[in-house]
Design a protein around this motif. Sequence first.
Motif, mmCIF file in Angstrom:
data_model
loop_
_atom_site.group_PDB
_atom_site.id
_atom_site.type_symbol
_atom_site.label_atom_id
_atom_site.label_comp_id
_atom_site.label_asym_id
_atom_site.label_seq_id
_atom_site.Cartn_x
_atom_site.Cartn_y
_atom_site.Cartn_z
ATOM 1 N N SER A 108 0.809 -1.225 0.000
ATOM 2 C CA SER A 108 0.000 0.000 0.000
ATOM 3 C C SER A 108 0.840 1.271 0.000
ATOM 4 C CB SER A 108 -0.941 0.005 1.209
ATOM 5 O OG SER A 108 -1.847 -1.077 1.141
ATOM 6 N N TYR A 109 2.017 1.213 0.607
ATOM 7 C CA TYR A 109 2.840 2.419 0.750
ATOM 8 C C TYR A 109 3.987 2.465 -0.254
ATOM 9 C CZ TYR A 109 0.273 3.188 5.053
ATOM 10 O OH TYR A 109 -0.735 3.415 5.967
ATOM 11 N N ALA A 110 3.836 1.762 -1.370
ATOM 12 C CA ALA A 110 4.863 1.778 -2.417
ATOM 13 C C ALA A 110 5.147 3.183 -2.943
ATOM 14 C CB ALA A 110 4.457 0.857 -3.562
ATOM 15 N N PRO A 111 4.125 4.054 -3.143
ATOM 16 C CA PRO A 111 4.419 5.414 -3.628
ATOM 17 C C PRO A 111 5.284 6.220 -2.679
ATOM 18 C CG PRO A 111 2.105 4.897 -3.946
ATOM 19 C CD PRO A 111 2.669 3.806 -3.100
ATOM 20 N N LEU A 112 5.247 5.892 -1.393
ATOM 21 C CA LEU A 112 6.110 6.590 -0.440
ATOM 22 C C LEU A 112 7.582 6.306 -0.741
ATOM 23 C CD1 LEU A 112 6.378 8.327 2.118
ATOM 24 C CD2 LEU A 112 6.156 6.224 3.465
ATOM 25 N N VAL A 113 7.875 5.076 -1.125
ATOM 26 C CA VAL A 113 9.246 4.707 -1.501
ATOM 27 C C VAL A 113 9.671 5.496 -2.737
ATOM 28 C CG1 VAL A 113 10.761 2.821 -2.216
ATOM 29 C CG2 VAL A 113 8.952 2.405 -0.524
ATOM 30 N N THR A 114 8.756 5.605 -3.707
ATOM 31 C CA THR A 114 9.044 6.378 -4.924
ATOM 32 C C THR A 114 9.353 7.828 -4.589
ATOM 33 O OG1 THR A 114 7.546 4.973 -6.193
ATOM 34 C CG2 THR A 114 8.155 7.081 -7.166
ATOM 35 N N ALA A 115 8.546 8.428 -3.714
ATOM 36 C CA ALA A 115 8.748 9.835 -3.342
ATOM 37 C C ALA A 115 10.104 10.034 -2.676
ATOM 38 C CB ALA A 115 7.629 10.291 -2.411
ATOM 39 N N ILE A 116 10.487 9.102 -1.811
ATOM 40 C CA ILE A 116 11.777 9.208 -1.122
ATOM 41 C C ILE A 116 12.937 9.082 -2.115
ATOM 42 C CG2 ILE A 116 13.302 8.088 0.550
ATOM 43 C CD1 ILE A 116 10.792 7.304 2.132
ATOM 44 N N LEU A 117 12.866 8.072 -2.976
ATOM 45 C CA LEU A 117 13.953 7.851 -3.949
ATOM 46 C C LEU A 117 14.091 9.015 -4.923
ATOM 47 C CD1 LEU A 117 13.455 4.050 -4.778
ATOM 48 C CD2 LEU A 117 15.192 5.086 -3.308
ATOM 49 N N VAL A 118 12.963 9.498 -5.428
ATOM 50 C CA VAL A 118 13.002 10.607 -6.384
ATOM 51 C C VAL A 118 13.546 11.867 -5.734
ATOM 52 C CG1 VAL A 118 11.557 12.186 -7.734
ATOM 53 C CG2 VAL A 118 11.185 9.728 -7.876
ATOM 54 N N SER A 119 13.115 12.164 -4.514
ATOM 55 C CA SER A 119 13.579 13.366 -3.818
ATOM 56 C C SER A 119 15.083 13.307 -3.553
ATOM 57 C CB SER A 119 12.815 13.537 -2.501
ATOM 58 O OG SER A 119 11.447 13.713 -2.734
ATOM 59 N N ILE A 120 15.559 12.150 -3.107
ATOM 60 C CA ILE A 120 17.002 11.998 -2.849
ATOM 61 C C ILE A 120 17.791 12.119 -4.147
ATOM 62 C CG2 ILE A 120 18.790 10.377 -2.112
ATOM 63 C CD1 ILE A 120 16.826 9.295 -0.051
ATOM 64 N N LEU A 121 17.312 11.447 -5.197
ATOM 65 C CA LEU A 121 18.015 11.480 -6.485
ATOM 66 C C LEU A 121 18.076 12.898 -7.041
ATOM 67 C CD1 LEU A 121 19.353 9.956 -8.820
ATOM 68 C CD2 LEU A 121 17.075 9.593 -9.785
ATOM 69 N N CYS A 122 16.963 13.622 -6.969
ATOM 70 C CA CYS A 122 16.932 14.995 -7.481
ATOM 71 C C CYS A 122 17.863 15.900 -6.672
ATOM 72 C CB CYS A 122 15.512 15.540 -7.447
ATOM 73 S SG CYS A 122 14.416 14.802 -8.676
ATOM 74 N N ALA A 123 17.886 15.712 -5.353
ATOM 75 C CA ALA A 123 18.762 16.523 -4.503
ATOM 76 C C ALA A 123 20.238 16.262 -4.824
ATOM 77 C CB ALA A 123 18.478 16.221 -3.033
ATOM 78 N N VAL A 124 20.596 15.002 -4.997
ATOM 79 C CA VAL A 124 21.992 14.651 -5.309
ATOM 80 C C VAL A 124 22.386 15.184 -6.686
ATOM 81 C CG1 VAL A 124 23.562 12.732 -5.769
ATOM 82 C CG2 VAL A 124 22.009 12.634 -3.817
ATOM 83 N N LEU A 125 21.508 14.991 -7.675
ATOM 84 C CA LEU A 125 21.811 15.474 -9.017
ATOM 85 C C LEU A 125 21.898 16.995 -9.063
ATOM 86 C CD1 LEU A 125 19.587 13.185 -11.297
ATOM 87 C CD2 LEU A 125 22.081 13.182 -11.094
ATOM 88 N N GLY A 126 20.945 17.666 -8.399
ATOM 89 C CA GLY A 126 20.960 19.128 -8.384
ATOM 90 C C GLY A 126 22.211 19.680 -7.731
ATOM 91 N N TYR A 127 22.618 19.060 -6.635
ATOM 92 C CA TYR A 127 23.830 19.518 -5.931
ATOM 93 C C TYR A 127 25.074 19.313 -6.795
ATOM 94 C CZ TYR A 127 27.439 19.847 -2.345
ATOM 95 O OH TYR A 127 28.555 20.205 -1.629
ATOM 96 N N ASN A 128 25.194 18.143 -7.404
ATOM 97 C CA ASN A 128 26.378 17.844 -8.215
ATOM 98 C C ASN A 128 26.445 18.711 -9.468
ATOM 99 O OD1 ASN A 128 28.073 15.394 -7.192
ATOM 100 N ND2 ASN A 128 25.951 14.845 -6.764
ATOM 101 N N LEU A 129 25.307 18.986 -10.078
ATOM 102 C CA LEU A 129 25.311 19.853 -11.251
ATOM 103 C C LEU A 129 25.793 21.259 -10.907
ATOM 104 C CD1 LEU A 129 21.942 18.851 -12.986
ATOM 105 C CD2 LEU A 129 24.251 18.436 -13.839
ATOM 106 N N ALA A 130 25.373 21.743 -9.737
ATOM 107 C CA ALA A 130 25.744 23.106 -9.343
ATOM 108 C C ALA A 130 27.178 23.209 -8.853
ATOM 109 C CB ALA A 130 24.788 23.609 -8.270
ATOM 110 N N PHE A 131 27.661 22.175 -8.141
ATOM 111 C CA PHE A 131 28.974 22.270 -7.505
ATOM 112 C C PHE A 131 30.084 21.581 -8.284
ATOM 113 C CE2 PHE A 131 26.353 23.542 -4.006
ATOM 114 C CZ PHE A 131 27.151 24.366 -3.231
ATOM 115 N N LYS A 132 29.762 20.735 -9.212
ATOM 116 C CA LYS A 132 30.799 20.015 -9.948
ATOM 117 C C LYS A 132 31.089 20.626 -11.324
ATOM 118 C CE LYS A 132 31.117 16.980 -6.662
ATOM 119 N NZ LYS A 132 32.297 16.967 -5.764
ATOM 120 N N ILE A 133 30.171 21.396 -11.847
ATOM 121 C CA ILE A 133 30.391 22.022 -13.155
ATOM 122 C C ILE A 133 31.098 23.360 -12.944
ATOM 123 C CG2 ILE A 133 29.271 22.974 -15.209
ATOM 124 C CD1 ILE A 133 27.035 20.965 -14.824
ATOM 125 N N SER A 134 32.228 23.497 -13.567
ATOM 126 C CA SER A 134 33.067 24.685 -13.341
ATOM 127 C C SER A 134 32.397 25.986 -13.798
ATOM 128 C CB SER A 134 34.403 24.512 -14.072
ATOM 129 O OG SER A 134 34.197 24.315 -15.470
#
Length: 253
Positions: A9-35
């Motif tokens: 029943s709570y499968a969408p909660l897992v999706t929300a957590i994974l997507v939020s973490i992935l977006c946060a990691v990608l957003g941070y790396n794009l901003a701080f790793k690109i010169s």
Amino acid sequence: MHYFFSDFSYAPLVTAILVSILCAVLGYNLAFKISYFKVLAESPIVPPFIAIPPTFLALLIAFMASAVWQNSTNAHAALQQERIALKKLYLLPEISPELKMKKENYLNNYVSIVQQEEWGKSNNMHTVQSAGDMLDSLLLFVFTNQYDAMIKKDFKNDAAKYIEELYTARDKRLALGRMANFGYLNKWMIIYFLTLISCFNISLVHRANAKGAKSALIVFSFCCVLTMSIVSLYIHPYKGPNALKSSELTIKK
């Protein structure tokens, strides 16, 4: 996740957590790793700029939340219509005990197939042919039995009307159930993309302070998990923690 783990029943909660973490990691790396964005450490972006992407994200989630309420209302209405149609057919008077027994067998078999197969196993995501065949057989039964002329005419008119109501209610139920089969995929992809843009934007605004960027992303990701879950956990009326159960479709004798 509802599609891949229909019994959780709570499968969408897992999706929300994974997507939020992935977006946060990608957003941070794009901003701080690109010169290219190093200049923002010395000349930061004006802070109010941070509110633009999250505002669009909030508006889209609000529209999705309205779909939650609409789907729930429609599902309850379809269930009520289907249940009442079954009851009308069950209580429809017969002039022969034998014909009454045959009619009740059709109705009981239809309810059993829906509860065990169409609703029970597939969560109304797929049509079960045997359920439709049972309704077709019931309709054929109504028009092939011989009655007194007046009784036959009244019975056929009423029975056909109630069977039509049953067909309509079933179609509504299945239409809502099929939405769980990637019916909202386009909208969710836009929400995920806006989440990524928002995380990237937060990281750019805090480009001069890596620790501040991480703290802001953690808070924002937590908020995204909550808002996405509010929508995704309840958007499909036949799945999730507040789902309608197949046992609710019964014939009240």
